[in-house]
Design a protein around this motif. Structure first.
Motif, short mmCIF file in Angstrom:
data_model
loop_
_atom_site.label_atom_id
_atom_site.label_comp_id
_atom_site.label_asym_id
_atom_site.label_seq_id
_atom_site.Cartn_x
_atom_site.Cartn_y
_atom_site.Cartn_z
N TYR A 5 0.84 -1.21 0.00
CA TYR A 5 0.00 0.00 0.00
C TYR A 5 0.87 1.25 0.00
O TYR A 5 0.59 2.22 -0.72
CB TYR A 5 -0.92 -0.02 1.21
N ILE A 6 1.96 1.22 0.78
CA ILE A 6 2.90 2.36 0.80
C ILE A 6 3.50 2.55 -0.59
O ILE A 6 3.60 3.68 -1.09
CB ILE A 6 4.02 2.12 1.83
N ASP A 7 3.89 1.45 -1.25
CA ASP A 7 4.44 1.53 -2.60
C ASP A 7 3.43 2.16 -3.56
O ASP A 7 3.79 2.98 -4.42
CB ASP A 7 4.82 0.14 -3.11
N PHE A 8 2.18 1.78 -3.42
CA PHE A 8 1.12 2.33 -4.28
C PHE A 8 1.00 3.84 -4.09
O PHE A 8 0.88 4.59 -5.06
CB PHE A 8 -0.21 1.64 -3.95
N LEU A 9 1.05 4.30 -2.82
CA LEU A 9 0.94 5.73 -2.54
C LEU A 9 2.11 6.50 -3.14
O LEU A 9 1.94 7.61 -3.65
CB LEU A 9 0.86 5.97 -1.04
N VAL A 10 3.30 5.90 -3.09
CA VAL A 10 4.48 6.53 -3.70
C VAL A 10 4.27 6.68 -5.20
O VAL A 10 4.51 7.75 -5.78
CB VAL A 10 5.75 5.70 -3.40
N GLU A 11 3.80 5.61 -5.83
CA GLU A 11 3.58 5.64 -7.28
C GLU A 11 2.50 6.65 -7.66
O GLU A 11 2.55 7.24 -8.74
CB GLU A 11 3.17 4.24 -7.76
N GLU A 12 1.54 6.85 -6.77
CA GLU A 12 0.45 7.80 -7.04
C GLU A 12 0.88 9.25 -6.84
O GLU A 12 0.13 10.17 -7.15
CB GLU A 12 -0.74 7.49 -6.14
N GLY A 13 2.07 9.46 -6.28
CA GLY A 13 2.58 10.82 -6.14
C GLY A 13 2.29 11.49 -4.81
O GLY A 13 2.42 12.71 -4.69
N TYR A 14 1.91 10.71 -3.80
CA TYR A 14 1.68 11.30 -2.47
C TYR A 14 3.01 11.70 -1.85
O TYR A 14 4.03 11.03 -2.05
CB TYR A 14 0.96 10.30 -1.56
N ALA A 15 3.00 12.78 -1.08
CA ALA A 15 4.20 13.25 -0.40
C ALA A 15 4.55 12.31 0.75
O ALA A 15 3.68 11.66 1.34
CB ALA A 15 4.00 14.67 0.13
N TYR A 16 5.83 12.28 1.11
CA TYR A 16 6.30 11.43 2.21
C TYR A 16 5.55 11.74 3.50
O TYR A 16 5.11 10.83 4.21
CB TYR A 16 7.80 11.64 2.41
N SER A 17 5.40 13.03 3.79
CA SER A 17 4.73 13.41 5.05
C SER A 17 3.29 12.95 5.07
O SER A 17 2.77 12.52 6.11
CB SER A 17 4.81 14.93 5.25
N THR A 18 2.63 13.01 3.91
CA THR A 18 1.23 12.56 3.83
C THR A 18 1.14 11.05 4.03
O THR A 18 0.27 10.55 4.74
CB THR A 18 0.61 12.95 2.48
N ILE A 19 2.07 10.33 3.42
CA ILE A 19 2.07 8.87 3.55
C ILE A 19 2.26 8.45 5.00
O ILE A 19 1.52 7.62 5.52
CB ILE A 19 3.17 8.25 2.66
N MET A 20 3.26 9.04 5.67
CA MET A 20 3.61 8.60 7.02
C MET A 20 2.68 9.15 8.08
O MET A 20 2.32 8.46 9.04
CB MET A 20 5.06 8.99 7.33
N ARG A 21 2.29 10.41 7.96
CA ARG A 21 1.54 11.06 9.03
C ARG A 21 0.02 10.90 8.90
O ARG A 21 -0.70 11.06 9.88
CB ARG A 21 1.89 12.55 9.08
N GLU A 22 -0.44 10.59 7.70
CA GLU A 22 -1.89 10.47 7.51
C GLU A 22 -2.27 9.04 7.10
O GLU A 22 -3.03 8.37 7.80
CB GLU A 22 -2.38 11.48 6.48
N GLN A 23 -1.73 8.57 5.99
CA GLN A 23 -2.15 7.27 5.47
C GLN A 23 -1.70 6.13 6.39
O GLN A 23 -2.51 5.31 6.83
CB GLN A 23 -1.59 7.08 4.06
N TYR A 24 -0.41 6.07 6.70
CA TYR A 24 0.11 4.98 7.53
C TYR A 24 -0.45 5.04 8.95
O TYR A 24 -0.85 4.02 9.52
CB TYR A 24 1.64 5.04 7.55
N VAL A 25 -0.50 6.24 9.51
CA VAL A 25 -1.05 6.40 10.85
C VAL A 25 -2.52 6.00 10.87
O VAL A 25 -3.01 5.38 11.82
CB VAL A 25 -0.88 7.86 11.33
N GLY A 26 -3.25 6.33 9.80
CA GLY A 26 -4.66 5.97 9.72
C GLY A 26 -4.87 4.46 9.68
O GLY A 26 -5.74 3.93 10.37
N VAL A 27 -4.06 3.79 8.88
CA VAL A 27 -4.15 2.33 8.81
C VAL A 27 -3.83 1.73 10.18
O VAL A 27 -4.53 0.82 10.66
CB VAL A 27 -3.17 1.78 7.75
N GLY A 28 -2.79 2.24 10.81
CA GLY A 28 -2.41 1.74 12.13
C GLY A 28 -3.50 1.93 13.16
O GLY A 28 -3.76 1.04 13.99
N ALA A 29 -4.17 3.08 13.11
CA ALA A 29 -5.24 3.36 14.07
C ALA A 29 -6.39 2.36 13.91
O ALA A 29 -6.95 1.87 14.89
CB ALA A 29 -5.75 4.79 13.89
#
Length: 266
Positions: A5-29
């Motif tokens: 999923y992280i790889d997909f977000l990178v390919e889609e052009g999401y910023a690092y901060s968005t991936i780690m602070r929003e997407q990854y944190v959201g999945v973890g929650a």
């Protein structure tokens, strides 16, 4: 699957901060909630190596971003924070106190929202804090001379202007009752703009607008103030911020002590 999923977000052009602070944190929650509620039989997040996730997410960063990632996080000096506090909208007594309290304690907006008068000990001084983010409690402190006069004035005078004062023990209330995390951030953003300390808003890949000067900027400012201008140890700052470990604090601040280094070695 999370790594993919992280790889997909990178390919889609999401910023690092968005991936780690929003997407990854959201999945973890969601996964932590599922484990607590018995929806899944094991805590998946405990098996994930965060460093591996970070390494994959770093592919979203440009070389310039990688070079600057250990630069100090955005923060304001004490004087600038007080300029923000002087630029708040009405009610000024409440909103000015809010800005200063966020700076001196380093708490999150979601934690400030839940403070009740019984949580505060003016004599020590200390505030008992509950964190919805980590589902833990801790005690924070602050300079009594900076906050106690405004705390007393707000609680015994200004706060009584509102009907909610008879219905709630929350420290920060308004016409519609206790103010929310969203409202707290709105107060800080507008005051930062009014004082000239707001950066230009940016638009994320998801189409959301982000401004640097929010309540979290005051949290960074708190940490940087105590790192660069006092002899406070990193471990104590970590505990005050409510981080789960010192390594979390180091991630943001350990390499962000330029002022202190120049002072000590020049």
């Amino acid at each position: 699957h999370i790594a993919y999923y992280i790889d997909f977000l990178v390919e889609e052009g999401y910023a690092y901060s968005t991936i780690m602070r929003e997407q990854y944190v959201g999945v973890g929650a969601v996964l932590r909630w599922a484990y607590r509620e018995g929806k899944v039989s094991e805590s998946v997040m405990e098996r994930i190596e965060r460093q591996t996730i970070k390494s994959r997410a770093r592919e979203a960063m440009t070389d310039t971003e990688k070079k600057n990632e250990n630069s100090p996080p955005p923060h304001l000096s004490k004087d600038k924070v007080y300029e923000v506090a002087e630029s708040v909208g009405a009610p000024k007594d409440r909103n000015s106190l809010l800005v200063k309290l966020l700076f001196w304690t380093g708490i999150r907006a979601s934690e400030a929202e839940l403070i009740e008068w019984d949580d505060i000990n003016l004599d020590e001084p200390s505030i008992r804090i509950y964190s919805p983010k980590t589902d833990t409690s801790r005690t924070v402190s602050y300079p009594a001379s900076e906050l106690n006069p405004e705390l007393r004035d707000w609680w015994y005078n200004g706060r009584l202007r509102y009907k909610a004062a008879d219905e709630s023990e929350r420290l920060f209330i308004g016409l519609r009752g206790p103010i929310t995390t969203h409202w707290i951030n709105k107060i800080v953003r507008e005051a930062a703009t009014e004082s000239g300390h707001q950066t230009e808003a940016r638009t994320t890949k998801a189409g959301n607008t982000r401004s640097e000067a929010t309540s979290h900027l005051l949290r960074h400012s708190h940490a940087m103030h105590y790192l660069n201008h006092t002899d406070t140890e990193l471990e104590a700052i970590s505990q005050h911020l409510g981080h789960s470990s010192v390594s979390t604090t180091e991630q943001f601040y350990a390499q962000s002590t330029k002022d202190r280094i120049v002072r000590e070695f020049s």
